[in-house]
Design a protein around this motif. Structure first.
Motif, short mmCIF file in Angstrom:
data_model
loop_
_atom_site.label_atom_id
_atom_site.label_comp_id
_atom_site.label_asym_id
_atom_site.label_seq_id
_atom_site.Cartn_x
_atom_site.Cartn_y
_atom_site.Cartn_z
N THR A 40 -8.39 -5.44 26.25
CA THR A 40 -7.99 -6.67 26.81
C THR A 40 -6.67 -6.83 27.30
N ASP A 81 -0.86 -0.87 21.61
CA ASP A 81 -1.59 -1.39 20.49
C ASP A 81 -0.59 -2.42 19.73
N SER A 90 -7.85 -6.92 21.58
CA SER A 90 -8.03 -5.36 21.48
C SER A 90 -7.06 -4.61 22.63
N THR A 91 -6.88 -3.20 22.61
CA THR A 91 -6.19 -2.66 23.56
C THR A 91 -6.56 -2.78 25.06
N ALA A 125 -1.38 -5.50 21.55
CA ALA A 125 -2.81 -5.85 21.24
C ALA A 125 -2.56 -6.75 19.70
N ARG A 126 -1.77 -6.18 18.90
CA ARG A 126 -1.85 -6.87 17.53
C ARG A 126 -1.24 -8.05 17.58
#
Lengths: 335, 335
Positions: free
Chosen positions: A17, A5, A14-15, A8-9
């Motif tokens: 991806t 996460d 998104s996770t 991703a952030r």
DNA sequence: GTGAAAGCGCTAACAT
DNA sequence: ATGTTAGCGCTTTCAC
């Protein structure tokens, strides 16, 4: 532990991806892929193996069964396998499968069944029928190196041909009284390589019109010490001592060299000796041998198992071997 | 793959109870425990390692770092570790840490960080500072066997004492001109055991009032071949040949035996030789040695790491060693 | 090409 | 002593 996460952030995706970008499965634009990789890098992110395995069913881990870890041949094969697998990002879980029966059972009944490995490689190991049943029931790729079992896909050298080659080398040098140091029957009960080497030896003799004499065979246990004892027997026996010895392993051949020296025979002037394996000590002893490239066998097995993992079935494969003529064999000189 | 729910259903309990019954964590009545075990047994259920690891954070898997898998000493230690770990239901993930730098980096930067192991054992391996940083950053128990690094909890033999013992044995037999085959400086750059053995050797000489002579030291690479070459040098050098040799490993000692024989010296009548290790070949060569019990070192490390896993910190520990007097050492006879 | 969301099969609080 | 439930940290449909 930084998790997906956070990556991703940081990458602004998104996770899902992130997962795709990092694993290479599913399409991701080059741009985002780069961003994700950069994010992972700065955060020092590494995928959690258990989480990934649980979700995907893949472990990136191969189980390797080895019988005698301490013997040079086996550890050399293992080193080859380990290096090649690591190169592909695979871990290897090592199972030392010895005579310790309870431990041995636990390997097949529990350890291998924990969903921890994607496939298994069995290194030159004599497996019981039930053990093979269990391996097959694992429902994952299984590959054997040099074992005797027809139910397992096996990478092996043609041991009959290996022995024939060694023996023909000796015959070609003019030797006719050739002894063989091979396996004792118990040793060979469940593992047939030694017998095949003996067959090759006898085939070569017969093809050359040389009679096979039982007194020119001596069993041993594949160690230097065993080879030493066997050679002493062979050379000490009254009535026509051999002028050459074919030992079924380099370690036994080295033992034979030392026995010959101790008895006052010069190698190769009085006695030629040839072994099999390509042992690291071969160069030092100037041992003529049939090299079977153990490290490469290990690598080859690793490659084969990886191929099995993302494609279809593998066929049994013949491994290369090669006569290496060094200083322990020479032409027979008239006595 | 049969899963925990099926076992729960068959046993008539919840999955939580199955988990507790099978893992032994949390209390379960003997009766239900038995029922759960029976159910698991009939279904052939084995806990999924990835699922269990993900949920619990424990993997029941130990990473083992080994530098030279093919060398007898290392594979023997590894075999000891593997057997002991398996006995406790632990798997072992093997990392072959060689000179291959990219591979080596991947071990520390990726492979070990995948949450796949609960702890790591480093077997007699010379680690870079950054590598040790990374190990420490793993935030899990790390144990070294015989390495030189003060930052790692280490199980090791007192190499100075080992060398002293070997040397004192020779001194006790009356020898005064004693040579030492040790490590070449490059070899020892990052791994200090060889130097410690040399120190012990010199300590013993000095304590006995014998001068340390630089010409009586010869470096080698810890192989039979290296020991052979070194002994040839030592014995061939004009001016007071040694009457005894202390080799820093059994393999080098064996090489020295062969060199002595080739030069026409009788062992031990003309030359005493003592090694270190407890190598499997020692018996065959009748080699006097200081045994350091490598297999037991491996076991000991396994036990220590398991202890670390369910309790508090471990202290550095001194491993046992023992002089084994066989046939390659004898009293100095007046020349 | 990318995101939302539903699991993968367990374990560990928290209740009871 | 046992059940309920909420994750563990990912991957993979399925939409868009």
């Amino acid at each position: 532990m930084v998790s997906i996460d956070e990556v991703a952030r940081l990458a602004g995706v998104s996770t899902a991806t992130v997962s795709r970008a990092l694993s290479g499965r599913g399409r991701v634009s080059d741009a985002t892929k780069a961003r994700v990789e950069a994010a992972a890098d700065t955060l020092g992110y590494v995928v959690s193996a258990p989480a990934s395995s649980l979700a995907s069913g893949r472990t990136r881990n191969i189980g390797v069964l080895v019988p005698f870890l301490q013997r040079w041949f086996f550890s050399t094969v293992l080193a080859g396998t380990a290096a090649e697998l690591m190169r592909h990002g695979y871990d290897i879980t090592l199972y030392s499968v010895t005579e310790d029966l309870p431990l041995r059972r636990s390997v097949f009944e529990t350890l291998l069944r924990r969903q921890r490995v994607d496939a298994v490689i069995a290194v030159s190991i004599a497996l019981g029928d039930d053990e093979i049943d269990r391996l097959l029931a694992l429902d994952m790729p299984v590959l054997a190196i040099g074992g005797p079992d027809p139910r397992l896909t096996t990478l092996s050298v043609d041991d009959v041909a290996v022995a024939r080659l060694a023996t023909e080398h000796l015959l070609g040098l003019g030797h006719r009284t050739i002894a063989h140091i091979g396996a004792s029957p118990e040793f060979d009960l469940d593992f047939h390589i030694p017998t095949q080497r003996r067959q090759g030896f006898e085939q070569a003799l017969t093809a050359a019109g040389v009679a096979v004499r039982p007194t020119l065979f001596e069993p041993a246990d594949f160690t230097i010490e065993g080879g030493f004892r066997a050679a002493k027997q062979l050379l000490g026996r009254p009535g026509g001592r051999p002028t050459a010895i074919f030992a079924a392993s380099d370690e036994m051949a080295i033992g034979a060299i030392m026995a010959a020296r101790e008895l006052g025979y010069r190698v190769p002037a009085d006695l030629s000796i040839v072994g099999v394996d390509g042992h690291e000590l071969g160069g030092f002893f100037r041992l003529t041998t049939v090299d079977q490239f153990p490290a490469r066998q290990g690598e080859r097995a690793a490659q084969a198992i990886l191929a099995l993992l993302d494609a279809a079935g593998a066929q049994p494969e013949q491994l290369p071997f090669e006569l290496v003529v060094r200083g322990t064999t020479a032409r027979l000189t008239e006595v």
